[in-house]
Write a protein that holds these residues in place. Sequence first.
Motif, PDB file in Angstrom:
ATOM      1  N   CYS A 170       1.661 -14.100   1.403  1.00  0.00           N
ATOM      2  CA  CYS A 170       0.715 -13.389   2.267  1.00  0.00           C
ATOM      3  C   CYS A 170       1.425 -12.526   3.303  1.00  0.00           C
ATOM      4  O   CYS A 170       2.256 -13.014   4.052  1.00  0.00           O
ATOM      5  N   PRO A 171       1.120 -11.240   3.343  1.00  0.00           N
ATOM      6  CA  PRO A 171       1.775 -10.363   4.325  1.00  0.00           C
ATOM      7  C   PRO A 171       1.344 -10.671   5.757  1.00  0.00           C
ATOM      8  O   PRO A 171       2.031 -10.273   6.693  1.00  0.00           O
ATOM      9  N   ARG A 204      -4.994 -22.385   8.038  1.00  0.00           N
ATOM     10  CA  ARG A 204      -4.467 -21.172   7.405  1.00  0.00           C
ATOM     11  C   ARG A 204      -5.516 -20.055   7.444  1.00  0.00           C
ATOM     12  O   ARG A 204      -5.231 -18.919   7.808  1.00  0.00           O
ATOM     13  N   VAL A 208      -5.098 -16.421   9.604  1.00  0.00           N
ATOM     14  CA  VAL A 208      -5.079 -15.070   9.042  1.00  0.00           C
ATOM     15  C   VAL A 208      -6.384 -14.307   9.339  1.00  0.00           C
ATOM     16  O   VAL A 208      -6.512 -13.135   8.983  1.00  0.00           O
ATOM     17  N   CYS A 212      -6.295 -10.884   7.660  1.00  0.00           N
ATOM     18  CA  CYS A 212      -6.433 -10.927   6.201  1.00  0.00           C
ATOM     19  C   CYS A 212      -7.255  -9.722   5.762  1.00  0.00           C
ATOM     20  O   CYS A 212      -8.290  -9.416   6.342  1.00  0.00           O
ATOM     21  N   ILE A 213      -6.772  -9.040   4.719  1.00  0.00           N
ATOM     22  CA  ILE A 213      -7.503  -7.874   4.244  1.00  0.00           C
ATOM     23  C   ILE A 213      -8.004  -8.106   2.810  1.00  0.00           C
ATOM     24  O   ILE A 213      -8.335  -7.174   2.112  1.00  0.00           O
ATOM     25  N   ASP A 214      -8.031  -9.363   2.414  1.00  0.00           N
ATOM     26  CA  ASP A 214      -8.607  -9.729   1.126  1.00  0.00           C
ATOM     27  C   ASP A 214      -7.887  -9.058  -0.038  1.00  0.00           C
ATOM     28  O   ASP A 214      -8.522  -8.547  -0.951  1.00  0.00           O
ATOM     29  N   CYS A 215      -6.548  -9.074   0.032  1.00  0.00           N
ATOM     30  CA  CYS A 215      -5.796  -8.457  -1.069  1.00  0.00           C
ATOM     31  C   CYS A 215      -5.773  -9.373  -2.283  1.00  0.00           C
ATOM     32  O   CYS A 215      -5.472  -8.945  -3.389  1.00  0.00           O
ATOM     33  N   GLY A 216      -6.042 -10.665  -2.054  1.00  0.00           N
ATOM     34  CA  GLY A 216      -6.100 -11.602  -3.176  1.00  0.00           C
ATOM     35  C   GLY A 216      -4.744 -12.097  -3.646  1.00  0.00           C
ATOM     36  O   GLY A 216      -4.654 -12.835  -4.627  1.00  0.00           O
ATOM     37  N   ALA A 217      -3.675 -11.721  -2.936  1.00  0.00           N
ATOM     38  CA  ALA A 217      -2.338 -12.147  -3.360  1.00  0.00           C
ATOM     39  C   ALA A 217      -2.228 -13.668  -3.365  1.00  0.00           C
ATOM     40  O   ALA A 217      -1.617 -14.255  -4.261  1.00  0.00           O
ATOM     41  N   CYS A 218      -2.823 -14.305  -2.354  1.00  0.00           N
ATOM     42  CA  CYS A 218      -2.747 -15.771  -2.261  1.00  0.00           C
ATOM     43  C   CYS A 218      -3.424 -16.417  -3.465  1.00  0.00           C
ATOM     44  O   CYS A 218      -2.924 -17.389  -4.031  1.00  0.00           O
ATOM     45  N   ASN A 232     -11.406 -16.921   2.924  1.00  0.00           N
ATOM     46  CA  ASN A 232     -10.978 -15.657   3.521  1.00  0.00           C
ATOM     47  C   ASN A 232     -12.144 -14.691   3.664  1.00  0.00           C
ATOM     48  O   ASN A 232     -12.332 -14.047   4.691  1.00  0.00           O
TER      49      ASN A 232
HETATM   50  S1  SF4 Z   1      -6.045 -12.212   0.681  1.00  0.00           S
HETATM   51 FE1  SF4 Z   1      -4.582 -13.922   0.903  1.00  0.00          FE
HETATM   52  S2  SF4 Z   1      -2.554 -12.984   0.736  1.00  0.00           S
HETATM   53 FE2  SF4 Z   1      -4.000 -11.288   1.129  1.00  0.00          FE
HETATM   54  S3  SF4 Z   1      -3.979 -11.035   3.353  1.00  0.00           S
HETATM   55 FE3  SF4 Z   1      -5.678 -12.436   2.887  1.00  0.00          FE
HETATM   56  S4  SF4 Z   1      -4.788 -14.510   3.088  1.00  0.00           S
HETATM   57 FE4  SF4 Z   1      -3.057 -13.065   2.940  1.00  0.00          FE
END
Ligand code: SF4
Lengths: 276, 138
Positions: A170-171, A204, A208, A212-218, A232
């Motif tokens: 997560c960035p 967590r 965030v 958190c910008i909901d990129c979905g990386a997590c 999120n």
């Molecule tokens: S979607 Fe997940 S990885 Fe992306 S910014 Fe939000 S918490 Fe971090």
Amino acid sequence: MTVLENIKAKAKELLEAKEVEVVIGFAQGTLPGKCTPYFARTTEEVERFVWQDGCNLNLANYLSKFSGKVGIIAKGCDTRSIINLIKENQVNRERIYIIGANCPSMGSCHNCRHPQGVIADFYAEQVQLNNQDDFSDVEAFEELLSEERKNYFYQEMSKCIRCYACRNVCPACYCKECFVEENLPCWLGKTTDLADNIIFHLTRTMHVAGRCIDCGACVRACPMEVNLSLLNRKLLKDIQELFNTEPGLSLEAEPVLNEYKEDDPQPFLIGGEESV
Amino acid sequence: MKNMQKKVVAFLCNWCSYAGADLAGVSRFQYPPHIRIIRIPCSGRVDPLFIFNALKYADGVLVAGCHPGDCHYTSGNLVARRKFALIKSLLDFIGLEEGRVQFDWISAAEGNKFAEVATKVAGEIDNLPQWDGWGERK
Ligand code: SF4
Ligand code: SF4
Ligand code: FES
């Protein structure tokens, strides 16, 4: 020229002119359909770049790994994370060159409102129209009975093996020392007991929130398929409704939890708003 | 008798609500003995983790700070306010009962309000179904 050709041409130009030491992008992964982050330092290496479905990791996470000037191929969510990182003094705007491109993985995140870069020094393609996010997934969950919600949440939390891949990827999670590892004081139990898992995930999510910008990386990184997106996105929806803002869209606006208004809503108070 | 074992953790700001609790004591206003007070420097100090962690051991949580405009550090409670709104909503979202975690503003002069709020909050938490301590208590 195609988007990829535009990206490559710009990356080569930057490297040749020694404007950047490296360009961060994607190369073909070892599994079919998967792409892997790739760090091109020469014009030959630029040839390995791809821009296709599967390029969905959030590359903003890698910016802090370099000390010199860095080029980055950024889709919507990467640029929004970059905006947050600049505002939080984790990344120096002067030291990055952003090649903006529309997300080639559309479909993997239904509802994405910002497939295109929000900021860029160069756009490799025409800016695409925004989609609408109606938060229907969050709303559908809100409709359930509280017992059903709790059961689902507990079930998701019990799947977590505490590998922290979600945090690492997560960035927004750049703290050198994270509360999950601290021992003195030991803020959080280190077991995978349900309670420790729940406390980890609620914290967590809150840490965030607003960043958190909901990129979905997590979600993609999680080996256990824990539904992190639901938590999120719930807070993204609340932030939209309560504070009328969306994280990572402007370099000027303060992060939503860093500022306040005199008349912020107080729905959390005993007796509601009026009890003040 | 069953309720005697229940515990409610109260995070109280040093400059207002904690002093309010003190005043309640000095003024001999009764409030339930199973409220366990933790003094914090400002409501802005409340990391969400405090609340989530407290629920591993306690049956409910009360957080109280200075009224908006009265924070000893000017804006600690105003910044906390946004966080509290999200915490409350998130807990509701994952199926927690409405009264299990509560927030209020209580000044140093409001000894009677402290006693009232403490009594109300503890009573509501006592009347909720048995809390599972995030699944720790079988
Ligand atoms: S979607 Fe997940 S990885 Fe992306 S910014 Fe939000 S918490 Fe971090
Ligand atoms: S990546 Fe998944 S399993 Fe690993 S800590 Fe995060 S939620 Fe748990
Ligand atoms: S000092 Fe009491 S809330 Fe900030």
